[in-house]
Motif scaffolding. Structure first.
Motif, PDB file in Angstrom:
ATOM      1  N   VAL A 151       0.844  -1.238  -0.022  1.00  0.00           N
ATOM      2  CA  VAL A 151       0.172  -0.114  -0.193  1.00  0.00           C
ATOM      3  C   VAL A 151       0.943   1.318  -0.002  1.00  0.00           C
ATOM      4  CG1 VAL A 151      -1.696   1.330   1.200  1.00  0.00           C
ATOM      5  CG2 VAL A 151      -1.706  -1.280   1.560  1.00  0.00           C
ATOM      6  N   SER A 152       0.523   2.272  -0.871  1.00  0.00           N
ATOM      7  CA  SER A 152       1.281   3.324  -1.087  1.00  0.00           C
ATOM      8  C   SER A 152       0.835   4.487  -0.321  1.00  0.00           C
ATOM      9  CB  SER A 152       1.423   3.954  -2.513  1.00  0.00           C
ATOM     10  OG  SER A 152       2.179   5.103  -2.667  1.00  0.00           O
ATOM     11  N   SER A 153       1.694   5.398   0.034  1.00  0.00           N
ATOM     12  CA  SER A 153       1.023   6.874   0.665  1.00  0.00           C
ATOM     13  C   SER A 153       0.132   7.545   0.025  1.00  0.00           C
ATOM     14  CB  SER A 153       2.123   7.532   1.669  1.00  0.00           C
ATOM     15  OG  SER A 153       3.242   7.827   0.595  1.00  0.00           O
ATOM     16  N   ASP A 154       0.389   7.275  -1.432  1.00  0.00           N
ATOM     17  CA  ASP A 154      -0.370   7.906  -2.275  1.00  0.00           C
ATOM     18  C   ASP A 154      -1.855   7.473  -2.280  1.00  0.00           C
ATOM     19  OD1 ASP A 154       1.989   9.477  -2.983  1.00  0.00           O
ATOM     20  OD2 ASP A 154       2.418   8.221  -4.510  1.00  0.00           O
ATOM     21  N   LYS A 155      -2.864   8.613  -2.858  1.00  0.00           N
ATOM     22  CA  LYS A 155      -4.083   8.203  -3.184  1.00  0.00           C
ATOM     23  C   LYS A 155      -4.370   7.871  -4.599  1.00  0.00           C
ATOM     24  CE  LYS A 155      -4.762   8.230   1.522  1.00  0.00           C
ATOM     25  NZ  LYS A 155      -5.158   7.017   2.359  1.00  0.00           N
ATOM     26  N   GLU A 156      -5.552   7.159  -4.918  1.00  0.00           N
ATOM     27  CA  GLU A 156      -6.169   7.289  -6.229  1.00  0.00           C
ATOM     28  C   GLU A 156      -6.848   8.256  -6.383  1.00  0.00           C
ATOM     29  OE1 GLU A 156      -7.426   3.355  -6.849  1.00  0.00           O
ATOM     30  OE2 GLU A 156      -5.612   2.140  -7.172  1.00  0.00           O
ATOM     31  N   CYS A 157      -7.688   8.448  -7.469  1.00  0.00           N
ATOM     32  CA  CYS A 157      -8.200   9.654  -7.723  1.00  0.00           C
ATOM     33  C   CYS A 157      -9.843   9.613  -6.879  1.00  0.00           C
ATOM     34  CB  CYS A 157      -8.976   9.826  -9.187  1.00  0.00           C
ATOM     35  SG  CYS A 157      -9.589   8.143  -9.778  1.00  0.00           S
ATOM     36  N   GLU A 158     -10.302   8.172  -6.500  1.00  0.00           N
ATOM     37  CA  GLU A 158     -11.314   7.958  -5.836  1.00  0.00           C
ATOM     38  C   GLU A 158     -11.094   8.143  -4.322  1.00  0.00           C
ATOM     39  OE1 GLU A 158     -10.162   5.769  -7.670  1.00  0.00           O
ATOM     40  OE2 GLU A 158     -11.541   5.745  -9.617  1.00  0.00           O
ATOM     41  N   GLY A 159      -9.842   8.469  -3.861  1.00  0.00           N
ATOM     42  CA  GLY A 159      -9.362   8.679  -2.345  1.00  0.00           C
ATOM     43  C   GLY A 159      -8.881   7.367  -1.819  1.00  0.00           C
ATOM     44  N   LYS A 160      -9.148   6.166  -2.642  1.00  0.00           N
ATOM     45  CA  LYS A 160      -8.455   4.899  -1.925  1.00  0.00           C
ATOM     46  C   LYS A 160      -6.961   4.961  -2.000  1.00  0.00           C
ATOM     47  CE  LYS A 160     -12.543   2.359  -3.845  1.00  0.00           C
ATOM     48  NZ  LYS A 160     -12.996   1.305  -4.453  1.00  0.00           N
ATOM     49  N   PRO A 161      -6.326   4.140  -1.041  1.00  0.00           N
ATOM     50  CA  PRO A 161      -5.057   3.735  -1.158  1.00  0.00           C
ATOM     51  C   PRO A 161      -4.611   3.067  -2.390  1.00  0.00           C
ATOM     52  CG  PRO A 161      -6.044   3.286   1.041  1.00  0.00           C
ATOM     53  CD  PRO A 161      -7.213   3.273   0.033  1.00  0.00           C
ATOM     54  N   LYS A 162      -3.523   3.710  -2.680  1.00  0.00           N
ATOM     55  CA  LYS A 162      -2.829   2.802  -4.083  1.00  0.00           C
ATOM     56  C   LYS A 162      -2.142   1.719  -3.833  1.00  0.00           C
ATOM     57  CE  LYS A 162       0.026   4.317  -8.205  1.00  0.00           C
ATOM     58  NZ  LYS A 162       0.902   5.484  -8.827  1.00  0.00           N
ATOM     59  N   VAL A 163      -2.353   0.866  -4.561  1.00  0.00           N
ATOM     60  CA  VAL A 163      -1.328  -0.436  -4.324  1.00  0.00           C
ATOM     61  C   VAL A 163      -0.263  -0.594  -5.379  1.00  0.00           C
ATOM     62  CG1 VAL A 163      -1.567  -3.030  -4.265  1.00  0.00           C
ATOM     63  CG2 VAL A 163      -3.503  -1.454  -3.453  1.00  0.00           C
ATOM     64  N   ASN A 164       0.781  -0.658  -4.955  1.00  0.00           N
ATOM     65  CA  ASN A 164       2.155  -0.778  -5.953  1.00  0.00           C
ATOM     66  C   ASN A 164       2.470  -2.223  -5.743  1.00  0.00           C
ATOM     67  OD1 ASN A 164       2.764   2.014  -6.708  1.00  0.00           O
ATOM     68  ND2 ASN A 164       2.905   2.263  -4.573  1.00  0.00           N
ATOM     69  N   TYR A 165       3.142  -2.876  -6.835  1.00  0.00           N
ATOM     70  CA  TYR A 165       3.566  -4.158  -7.284  1.00  0.00           C
ATOM     71  C   TYR A 165       4.999  -3.980  -7.160  1.00  0.00           C
ATOM     72  CZ  TYR A 165      -1.481  -4.957  -8.027  1.00  0.00           C
ATOM     73  OH  TYR A 165      -2.852  -5.261  -8.025  1.00  0.00           O
ATOM     74  N   VAL A 166       5.695  -4.876  -6.309  1.00  0.00           N
ATOM     75  CA  VAL A 166       7.013  -4.800  -6.213  1.00  0.00           C
ATOM     76  C   VAL A 166       7.538  -6.229  -6.424  1.00  0.00           C
ATOM     77  CG1 VAL A 166       9.082  -4.341  -4.637  1.00  0.00           C
ATOM     78  CG2 VAL A 166       6.799  -2.690  -4.669  1.00  0.00           C
ATOM     79  N   THR A 167       8.693  -6.504  -7.046  1.00  0.00           N
ATOM     80  CA  THR A 167       9.419  -7.621  -7.080  1.00  0.00           C
ATOM     81  C   THR A 167      10.419  -7.648  -6.196  1.00  0.00           C
ATOM     82  OG1 THR A 167       8.803  -8.168  -9.488  1.00  0.00           O
ATOM     83  CG2 THR A 167      10.671  -9.218  -8.674  1.00  0.00           C
ATOM     84  N   VAL A 168      10.621  -8.454  -5.108  1.00  0.00           N
ATOM     85  CA  VAL A 168      11.703  -8.728  -4.034  1.00  0.00           C
ATOM     86  C   VAL A 168      12.778  -9.788  -4.174  1.00  0.00           C
ATOM     87  CG1 VAL A 168      12.041  -8.825  -1.766  1.00  0.00           C
ATOM     88  CG2 VAL A 168      10.002  -7.784  -2.556  1.00  0.00           C
ATOM     89  N   PHE A 169      14.009  -9.449  -4.275  1.00  0.00           N
ATOM     90  CA  PHE A 169      14.870 -10.510  -4.146  1.00  0.00           C
ATOM     91  C   PHE A 169      15.384 -10.685  -3.057  1.00  0.00           C
ATOM     92  CE2 PHE A 169      14.310  -9.011  -8.634  1.00  0.00           C
ATOM     93  CZ  PHE A 169      14.235 -10.187  -9.501  1.00  0.00           C
ATOM     94  N   GLU A 170      15.660 -11.789  -2.403  1.00  0.00           N
ATOM     95  CA  GLU A 170      16.394 -12.298  -1.125  1.00  0.00           C
ATOM     96  C   GLU A 170      17.780 -12.296  -1.430  1.00  0.00           C
ATOM     97  OE1 GLU A 170      14.602 -15.456   0.794  1.00  0.00           O
ATOM     98  OE2 GLU A 170      12.721 -14.867   0.353  1.00  0.00           O
ATOM     99  N   ARG A 171      18.694 -11.680  -0.421  1.00  0.00           N
ATOM    100  CA  ARG A 171      20.028 -11.815  -0.305  1.00  0.00           C
ATOM    101  C   ARG A 171      20.196 -13.349  -0.085  1.00  0.00           C
ATOM    102  NH1 ARG A 171      23.847  -6.951   1.747  1.00  0.00           N
ATOM    103  NH2 ARG A 171      25.421  -7.517   0.516  1.00  0.00           N
ATOM    104  N   PRO A 172      21.177 -13.841  -0.990  1.00  0.00           N
ATOM    105  CA  PRO A 172      21.700 -15.147  -0.525  1.00  0.00           C
ATOM    106  C   PRO A 172      21.927 -15.600   1.039  1.00  0.00           C
ATOM    107  CG  PRO A 172      22.841 -14.264  -2.585  1.00  0.00           C
ATOM    108  CD  PRO A 172      21.955 -13.129  -1.898  1.00  0.00           C
ATOM    109  N   GLY A 173      21.137 -16.774   1.092  1.00  0.00           N
ATOM    110  CA  GLY A 173      21.437 -17.133   2.654  1.00  0.00           C
ATOM    111  C   GLY A 173      20.575 -16.604   3.705  1.00  0.00           C
TER     112      GLY A 173
END
Length: 318
Positions: A151-173
């Motif tokens: 959930v982003s701190s930004d708001k959509e035009c309807e005032g709903k919280p904006k959802v961002n999609y993130v790809t996460v890579f784990e550090r080895p080990g």
């Protein structure tokens, strides 16, 4: 036909034979130049870094200044091999009294390790901006990864919280590092990220709830020199047995003698061995000290590094 005519004809024949080959070489050269020009343009456009991703979800980090000779971010840790002391030893009484266990002289205060999140334990990219080539290369090299809705701190035009999609890579080990580290220390997560982004991410990497405490951006403070500083005094007034591991040294500018600077992690480092090969042995060694600060000062000389970057001793709360 004269000798000169024969020579001229021979030269013409050679020109006819080699001209197509020369043209082909020029075309090949031009193709290579065009290829490298495309790569150069791609570099100029830039691959989205974790800093850019965090800005999408309402986060902001200061970039690191160039490192100075006195700042050595953990390429190799050379420590003597120490046998861990036993928890206790049994002493047989010689005066007829019952035998008793005599405690070995070990540090009484618990050992606390504070861990940063982004570029220390994981790296994250906005999914829509992550080039497929980088994503595929990281996955093929064996990096563990997952996609995340935050959930982003930004708001959509309807005032709903904006959802961002993130790809996460784990550090080895990463998972093994947290498991082994939790066996001899109390783990605290301290990130400058907002909770809407960081909480679901940590839920994915800490399925066993090894972190005893999670601190997000509201727990950081602003100083005269930097924002989002992590003040360890909010965790303990006694700083003898507490360590913070962070890829951004300015995060621990208030307690430079308690900081362990680590090399930033990115998706282009599939063979990174910082967690298990470098950090874990150092943290085990520190856990056996009554006061970690002399060891860390000898290892990193962070007070001098901060002074060279314009932060005087008056800015510390050691």
């Amino acid at each position: 036909m004269s000798v000169s005519d024969s020579a001229a004809k021979a030269e013409l024949t050679q020109a006819e034979v080699y001209a197509p080959r020369s043209l082909q070489l020029w075309r090949t050269l031009l193709n290579w130049l065009a290829f490298f020009f495309q790569i150069f343009l791609q570099i100029l456009r830039g691959t989205p870094s974790v800093t850019q991703v965090l800005s999408y979800v309402g986060l902001r980090h200061h970039s690191l200044l160039p490192s100075s000779p006195s700042f050595k971010p953990l390429p190799v840790v050379e420590l003597p091999e120490l046998e861990p002391p036993p928890d206790s030893v049994q002493i047989n009484a010689t005066d007829g009294t019952d035998s008793a266990a005599a405690a070995v002289d070990r540090p009484a205060e618990k050992f606390t390790v504070v861990l940063d999140l982004d570029e220390t334990l994981v790296c994250a990219y906005e999914t829509s901006s992550l080039p497929a080539s980088i994503r595929n290369q990281a996955i093929e090299s064996g990096l563990k990864w997952f996609e995340l809705e935050c959930v982003s701190s930004d708001k959509e035009c309807e005032g709903k919280p904006k959802v961002n999609y993130v790809t996460v890579f784990e550090r080895p080990g990463l998972r093994e590092f947290l498991k082994q580290l939790s066996e001899f220390s109390e783990l605290v997560l301290f990130t400058a990220g907002l909770e809407g982004y960081a909480r679901p991410l940590v839920d994915r990497i800490d399925v066993e709830n090894l972190f005893s405490l999670r601190l997000y951006r509201p727990s950081t403070i602003s100083t005269e020199y930097r924002e989002h500083v992590k003040d360890l005094s909010c965790l303990s007034k006694d700083l003898c047995r507490i360590v913070i591991v962070d890829n951004n040294p300015f995060s621990f500018l208030l307690q430079p003698l308690n900081g362990v600077p680590c090399i930033p992690f990115s998706a282009g480092q599939p063979n990174d061995g910082q967690l298990l090969e470098v950090l874990l042995p150092l943290l085990k060694h520190l856990s056996q000290q009554n006061d970690v600060r002399p060891v860390l000062y000898d290892r990193f000389r962070m007070p001098e590094w901060f002074q060279k970057h314009g932060i005087p001793a008056s800015g510390w709360t050691v």
